[in-house]
Design a protein around this motif. Structure first.
Motif, PDB file in Angstrom:
ATOM      1  N   THR A 176       0.757  -1.145  -0.064  1.00 17.23           N
ATOM      2  CA  THR A 176      -0.032  -0.082  -0.042  1.00 17.23           C
ATOM      3  C   THR A 176       0.898   1.218  -0.089  1.00 17.23           C
ATOM      4  N   ILE A 183       2.642  -1.856  -7.040  1.00 16.44           N
ATOM      5  CA  ILE A 183       2.031  -1.339  -5.997  1.00 16.44           C
ATOM      6  C   ILE A 183       0.506  -1.950  -5.802  1.00 16.44           C
ATOM      7  N   GLU A 205      -4.917   0.707  -4.185  1.00 17.67           N
ATOM      8  CA  GLU A 205      -5.136   2.005  -5.223  1.00 17.67           C
ATOM      9  C   GLU A 205      -4.227   2.875  -4.924  1.00 17.67           C
ATOM     10  N   ILE A 206      -4.281   3.920  -6.043  1.00 10.50           N
ATOM     11  CA  ILE A 206      -3.227   4.912  -5.750  1.00 10.50           C
ATOM     12  C   ILE A 206      -4.184   6.017  -5.548  1.00 10.50           C
ATOM     13  N   THR A 251       2.742  -1.253 -12.327  1.00 11.52           N
ATOM     14  CA  THR A 251       1.420  -2.101 -11.773  1.00 11.52           C
ATOM     15  C   THR A 251       0.882  -1.529 -10.456  1.00 11.52           C
ATOM     16  N   THR A 252      -0.457  -1.030 -10.757  1.00 10.20           N
ATOM     17  CA  THR A 252      -0.735  -0.633  -9.341  1.00 10.20           C
ATOM     18  C   THR A 252      -2.421  -1.188  -9.305  1.00 10.20           C
ATOM     19  N   SER A 309      -4.962   0.795  -9.096  1.00 13.70           N
ATOM     20  CA  SER A 309      -5.932   1.678  -9.706  1.00 13.70           C
ATOM     21  C   SER A 309      -5.762   1.641 -11.404  1.00 13.70           C
TER      22      SER A 309
END
Length: 677
Positions: free
Chosen positions: A605, A621, A624-625, A639-640, A642
């Motif tokens: 996170t 990550i 969510e960003i 890569t996230t 979100s």
């Protein structure tokens, strides 16, 4: 038959007396007889009743010799008199005087006066009456007694001169028995090789002009109160059921086989040369030994103050306090105190054992080698030279200062304050108490270990190649590098500051890590949490150079909250490295990487703004960003959790499922792949 033996009186010679009718003086050319004379071959026995009513008989035996007896009025013996003196002249070695008390009707108290002899005799003996008799000798003066002979009296009173015995020598197989007390000095001009038995106390001094030989013995049932001076070597024995009081001086050596055993005593002992015997006493002993203390030595006292030269072995024990100074080295031996004290060795100590209870101070000016130090109490130890092959143990607070230390064990059951002014090699430091503080000025090698059950404050002025395990909180400061294979950390809060490179393993439940230069390929960081523990303005992780190793954070990596943006890695995250945070990365206004991310960075996170001054090869990550990500170079793979919506070739936004913008991406050179998980 007549009971009297007539002897013609000649001019200048005394008359004789006859027993049993009692002594009788006769006129000698109108002069009174001034003494009574017994002579072998002439008259060998005289009897009289003394002033106390005791029937006293004085007899002589032997080949030749005579004794001149004066009474208490400097005259010949008569009934009602006391013996004032007996002078032996011209005697053979088998000459003896016997004094008997023949009845039970008197006071049983017989005076022998002062006895002198101008030649070696067999002895002076007493025979008690039916009710027991006290025979009081003022003093004996003469060359001494022949083998198998000696003196037997009840008391030696010292008379008016203060001299009890004055002898040329006390030879082997000579016994002086004093059934009760000696009052006065004993002077032996030459050697002391015989035996002196005192059934009571001795108040006076002892002077031996030669050696106190191996057959010499003084046995006292009570105390010796006075000084003793032996001008040669001491190899005999002094044994008293009570104490010694005074100054004992041995000009020569106290040799193997020599023994002094006493009860409660206050003694000052000076030995001019070496010591290899036994001295055991209760009470206080202050001793100065100017030579070598040998391997057979035993010195015991309640309070022992000892100064000596080299110690080549032996045992030194104080049942209470010990104050010992060795002006040379200690080579073997056991030194023990039951109530603290101090030991100072101006040379080295090796193959020795030191044990103490209470507060104890131990200083060594040179090396401590193959020795064992066991202190049950408060301990302060300083070794200017090296510590090698030794075990140092204390139960309470210890302050220990050493030179280079190798192949040794240092153990503290309470607090330990350790300084090593050289390197720590092949050694272990164990602390099971409240706190351990250690400063190592020369580095720690790969075979050394710190096993600390509670708290540790460790400073290494050099490289650290060993192992440091902390059961409580820890502060580990390495002014050099943590080498490959090294391990440092613990199960609680641990702050580690490494001024140069990390190439070993560090870890803790909660870790605060500073690396001044690089995390090398074998550098590994393992922690539940990485967090600021010492300064709210500094991140919980800082690497001043590049990162080429492994980071595994099982929960969160957080920073202090009192400052601005904080860099985690100032240089590149190298290809092949792994930077893995399963939980949150955050807490500061912004966290960042000062170079390129060429390896893999994985974050559970993201809870803060993230800045990467270089490019990102690969970053994952999981959340969510909802913060800003700023990249100075290009993003190749991000890569996230979100959805990413490009704005232009350099920027874009992160959106939630409802299309709301939650975060942003800004790059300096664009992006290749920004995808949701």
């Amino acid at each position: 038959m007549r009971n009297k033996r007539d002897v013609r009186a000649r001019r200048g010679r005394p008359t004789t007396v006859d027993a049993p009718s009692g002594p009788r003086l006769e006129n000698l050319e109108s002069r009174l007889l001034l003494s009574t004379v017994l002579q072998i071959g002439v008259l060998t026995e005289v009897a009289f009743t003394d002033s106390n009513g005791d029937a006293v008989t004085v007899a002589i035996s032997g080949s030749k010799g005579k004794v001149t007896i004066e009474d208490s009025t400097a005259g010949a013996l008569g009934n009602g008199d006391e013996i004032l003196s007996m002078a032996i002249t011209g005697a053979s070695k088998n000459f003896a005087i016997s004094v008997r008390d023949g009845n039970a009707g008197g006071s049983n108290d017989v005076a022998l006066g002062a006895i002198t002899s101008n030649s070696l005799i067999k002895g002076v003996y007493t025979v008690a009456g039916p009710s027991g008799t006290t025979f009081n000798l003022d003093a004996f003066t003469g060359p001494g007694f022949a083998a198998g002979g000696g003196l037997r009296v009840t008391n030696i009173t010292g008379g008016g001169s203060g001299e009890a015995l004055v002898l040329r020598s006390l030879d082997k197989n000579v016994v002086i028995d004093v059934l009760n007390n000696v009052s006065g000095d004993v002077t032996i001009a030459r050697g002391f090789d015989g035996r002196l038995n005192v059934g009571g106390a001795w108040g006076g001094n002892l002077e031996v002009g030669g050696a106190f030989g191996k057959t010499g013995l003084i046995a006292l049932h009570d105390s010796f109160i006075g000084d003793a001076h032996v001008r040669g070597n001491f190899q005999g024995m002094v044994d008293t059921w009570e104490g010694l009081t005074g100054a004992w001086t041995i000009d020569g050596s106290f040799l193997r086989g020599g023994q002094v055993i006493a009860d409660t005593s206050v003694v000052m002992l000076t030995v001019g040369r070496g010591f290899d015997g036994i001295w055991g006493q209760n009470g206080s002993l202050t001793a100065a030994i100017n030579g070598v203390v040998g391997v057979h030595s035993v010195i015991n006292a309640e309070d022992l103050t000892l100064e000596t030269g080299t110690v080549a072995g032996g045992t030194f024990t104080a049942s209470d306090n010990l104050d010992m100074t060795v002006n040379g080295s200690v080579n073997r031996g056991t030194i023990a105190s039951n109530a603290g004290g101090q030991l100072t060795v101006h040379g080295s100590i090796q193959k020795a054992e030191v044990a103490a209870e209470g507060t104890f101070v131990f200083n060594v000016d040179r090396d401590c080698v193959n020795s064992i130090v066991l202190i049950d109490g408060l301990f302060n130890m300083s070794v200017t030279g090296q510590v090698r092959g030794s075990t140092l143990f204390t139960t309470t607070t210890a302050t220990e200062v050493f030179g280079a230390t190798s192949s040794s064990k240092i153990i503290a059951y309470d607090s330990l304050d350790l300084t090593v002014n050289g390197a720590l090699r092949g050694s272990s430091v164990a602390g099971t108490g409240v706190n351990t503080t250690a400063v190592i000025h020369g580095g720690v090698d790969r075979t050394s270990e710190f096993a600390i059950r509670n708290d540790l404050d460790l400073t290494v002025d050099g490289d650290f190649g060993g192992r440091a395990v902390v059961g409580g909180t820890g502060m580990i400061h390495v002014l050099g590098s943590v080498l490959a294979g090294a391990q440092a950390g613990g199960d609680d809060d641990v702050t580690i500051r490494i001024e140069k490179d990390l190439n070993g393993t560090v870890g803790a439940e909660n870790l605060d890590l500073y690396v001044g230069r690089n995390v090398l390929a074998r550098g590994t960081i393992e922690a539940d949490n990485v967090k600021d523990l010492s300064d709210a303005d500094i991140a919980g992780l800082y690497v001043g150079g590049y990162f080429a190793g492994r980071l595994n954070v099982q929960v969160d990596l957080t920073s202090g909250t009192g400052g601005g943006a904080a860099y985690l890695v100032l240089g590149d995250v190298k290809a092949g490295s792994m930077f893995n945070v399963l939980g949150s990365l955050g807490s500061a206004p912004a966290l960042g990487f000062g170079g390129n991310i060429l390896g893999t960075v994985s974050i559970g996170t993201l809870d803060t703004d993230l800045t990467v001054d270089g490019s990102i090869r690969q970053m994952v990550i999981g959340s969510e960003i909802d913060h800003a990500i700023t990249v100075g170079g290009k993003v190749f793979s991000l890569t996230t959790g979100s959805r990413f919506v490009p704005v232009d070739a350099l920027t874009g936004n992160f959106e939630d499922g409802a299309g709301n913008i939650t975060g942003s991406l800004t790059t300096g050179s664009g992006y290749v792949s920004v995808l949701p998980i």
